[in-house]
Design a protein around this motif. Structure first.
Motif, short mmCIF file in Angstrom:
data_model
loop_
_atom_site.label_atom_id
_atom_site.label_comp_id
_atom_site.label_asym_id
_atom_site.label_seq_id
_atom_site.Cartn_x
_atom_site.Cartn_y
_atom_site.Cartn_z
N CYS A 94 49.52 -17.05 -4.82
CA CYS A 94 48.89 -17.02 -6.16
C CYS A 94 47.97 -15.81 -6.33
N LEU A 95 47.24 -15.47 -5.26
CA LEU A 95 46.24 -14.39 -5.36
C LEU A 95 46.78 -13.05 -4.86
N GLY A 96 47.91 -13.07 -4.17
CA GLY A 96 48.50 -11.82 -3.70
C GLY A 96 47.76 -11.18 -2.55
N VAL A 97 47.06 -11.99 -1.74
CA VAL A 97 46.34 -11.46 -0.58
C VAL A 97 46.67 -12.31 0.64
N ASP A 98 46.52 -11.70 1.82
CA ASP A 98 46.77 -12.42 3.07
C ASP A 98 45.56 -13.28 3.43
N ILE A 99 45.81 -14.45 3.97
CA ILE A 99 44.76 -15.35 4.44
C ILE A 99 44.99 -15.61 5.92
N ASP A 100 43.99 -15.32 6.74
CA ASP A 100 44.13 -15.42 8.19
C ASP A 100 44.03 -16.85 8.70
N TYR A 101 43.07 -17.60 8.16
CA TYR A 101 42.78 -18.93 8.69
C TYR A 101 42.48 -19.90 7.54
N TYR A 102 42.46 -21.18 7.88
CA TYR A 102 42.06 -22.20 6.90
C TYR A 102 41.15 -23.22 7.58
N MET A 103 40.29 -23.83 6.78
CA MET A 103 39.40 -24.89 7.25
C MET A 103 39.20 -25.91 6.14
N THR A 104 39.35 -27.19 6.44
CA THR A 104 38.96 -28.21 5.48
C THR A 104 37.49 -28.55 5.71
N VAL A 105 36.80 -28.88 4.63
CA VAL A 105 35.38 -29.22 4.70
C VAL A 105 35.18 -30.54 3.97
N SER A 106 34.56 -31.49 4.63
CA SER A 106 34.29 -32.79 4.00
C SER A 106 33.11 -32.67 3.05
N ASN A 107 32.94 -33.68 2.21
CA ASN A 107 31.80 -33.69 1.28
C ASN A 107 30.48 -33.64 2.04
N GLY A 108 30.40 -34.43 3.13
CA GLY A 108 29.17 -34.44 3.91
C GLY A 108 28.86 -33.09 4.54
N ARG A 116 37.57 -28.01 0.17
CA ARG A 116 36.76 -29.24 0.20
C ARG A 116 37.65 -30.42 -0.17
N ILE A 117 37.76 -31.33 0.78
CA ILE A 117 38.65 -32.48 0.63
C ILE A 117 37.86 -33.75 0.92
N ASN A 118 37.98 -34.76 0.05
CA ASN A 118 37.21 -35.98 0.26
C ASN A 118 37.90 -36.89 1.28
N SER A 119 37.31 -38.06 1.49
CA SER A 119 37.81 -38.97 2.51
C SER A 119 39.19 -39.51 2.20
N LYS A 120 39.63 -39.40 0.94
CA LYS A 120 40.96 -39.87 0.55
C LYS A 120 41.98 -38.73 0.54
N ASN A 121 41.60 -37.60 1.12
CA ASN A 121 42.46 -36.41 1.23
C ASN A 121 42.79 -35.82 -0.15
N VAL A 122 41.85 -35.94 -1.08
CA VAL A 122 42.00 -35.35 -2.41
C VAL A 122 41.31 -34.00 -2.42
N LEU A 123 42.01 -32.97 -2.88
CA LEU A 123 41.47 -31.62 -2.94
C LEU A 123 40.59 -31.46 -4.18
N HIS A 124 39.35 -31.00 -3.97
CA HIS A 124 38.42 -30.83 -5.09
C HIS A 124 38.22 -29.37 -5.46
N ASP A 125 38.03 -28.51 -4.49
CA ASP A 125 37.86 -27.08 -4.79
C ASP A 125 38.11 -26.27 -3.52
N LEU A 126 38.29 -24.96 -3.72
CA LEU A 126 38.57 -24.06 -2.61
C LEU A 126 37.73 -22.80 -2.73
N LEU A 127 37.53 -22.16 -1.59
CA LEU A 127 36.80 -20.89 -1.57
C LEU A 127 37.47 -19.96 -0.58
N VAL A 128 37.85 -18.77 -1.05
CA VAL A 128 38.37 -17.74 -0.16
C VAL A 128 37.19 -16.88 0.28
N TYR A 129 36.99 -16.83 1.58
CA TYR A 129 35.89 -16.09 2.20
C TYR A 129 36.50 -14.87 2.88
#
Length: 318
Positions: free
Chosen positions: A131-145, A72-85
């Motif tokens: 950091c977590l020692g696991v593979d991540i296949d993809y990434y997605m940024t999500v806006s506040n809205g 989750r990244i705001n309009s100023k490209n500041v990272l607020h939190d992340l979720l590994v799904y």
């Protein structure tokens, strides 16, 4: 008159064996052609059209698993939190791992938040993976809205506060960004409220309280979604389109369609897959860095290992 009738009967009897031969030959041809068509259909899985019809399907492998990092990244490209799904149909599990942007990457000497400031999502995804020692296949940024709309689509989160949660945003003209939840009260929090509680310093436990809240909120919303399979199947495209809006992502339409087949099957089978795994570790004194515990990394690797590995995965490891 008698002679003519006899000739006709003889003619009919003489034609009967010929018709029988033709009929037998036609049947044989149909059997051969049918067998050939059935073989082709089975080999290329034409009849299933990519779906699993059995209510007890056990054919999933590691190839059907999907791991996505949502940021989750705001309009100023500041990272607020992340979720590994992590979707793992070999275990009928959907893992949700909340990640603080203050998680420390020892290999770079930076937090995840600092990593994004100096790079891009590919770098951030690689840092989370380390950091977590696991593979991540993809990434997605999500806006506040988009975040707010997705949570609203999932029905929000019914939350009972274990302590007073209070924060004034400082907006003089509006209170919509304030947090005021009394201890013991139960409220159905919608997207904006969930986001604010995840972001603001409202917990006596500090930033770890925000991470735990995020884990519980998403586990509950996903569990509720799987409890209403018919409605959720109809909302999958809606949620995906909300997430991808103005997103910096490596997750393509084809990737989504493949994952949707698995999700739809799990919904049809009535499984309850949601499982949140909250990282444990240590915060430094001013909570500017979080170091994940090795015991959590070991447990996460265990949970993220599929029960059934694809043949080509096994072959490549030999």
């Amino acid at each position: 008159m008698f002679k003519k009738t006899t000739k006709k009967n003889k003619k009919k009897r003489s034609q009967a064996p010929i018709a029988l031969v033709y009929f037998a030959a036609l049947c044989a041809c149909l059997v051969v052609v049918g067998a050939m068509v059935l073989t082709v259909f089975q080999r290329y899985d034409i009849l299933s059209l990519g779906k699993h019809d059995s209510n007890d399907y056990e054919g999933y492998t590691s190839n059907d698993c999907t791991t996505i990092l949502f940021a989750r990244i705001n309009s100023k490209n500041v990272l607020h939190d992340l979720l590994v799904y992590r979707l793992d149909p070999t275990k009928d599990k959907l893992y949700l791992v909340p990640v603080t942007p203050y998680m420390y990457d020892e290999s770079t000497g930076k937090t995840l938040k600092q990593t994004l400031d100096g790079g891009d999502m590919a770098n951030l995804s690689a840092a989370v993976s380390r950091c977590l020692g696991v593979d991540i296949d993809y990434y997605m940024t999500v806006s506040n809205g988009s975040f707010d709309n997705i949570c609203d689509q999932l029905g929000g989160y019914t939350y009972t506060a274990a302590e007073d949660l209070y924060y004034l945003s400082g907006d003089m003209d509006t209170e919509k960004n304030d947090v005021t939840i009394k201890k013991g009260s139960t409220q159905n929090l919608m997207g904006r409220q969930i986001r604010l509680v995840m972001t603001y310093p409202v917990f006596s436990e500090g930033r770890q309280g925000n991470v735990k809240f995020m884990a519980t909120a998403f586990e509950t919303m996903v569990a509720n979604a799987f409890a209403m399979p018919d409605s959720t199947k109809g909302n999958l495209d809606v949620i995906y389109n909300l997430a991808k809006k103005k997103s910096d992502t490596s997750f393509t339409e084809d990737d989504y369609r493949k994952m949707k087949v698995v999700l739809t099957d799990m919904l049809e089978r009535g499984v309850s897959p949601a499982m949140a795994l909250t990282p444990s570790g240590t915060w430094n004194e001013d909570e500017s860095q979080f170091t994940v515990a090795q015991s959590f990394i070991d447990e996460l690797q265990k949970q993220f290992t599929p029960e059934v590995m694809a043949k080509k995965d096994n072959d490549s490891s030999n």
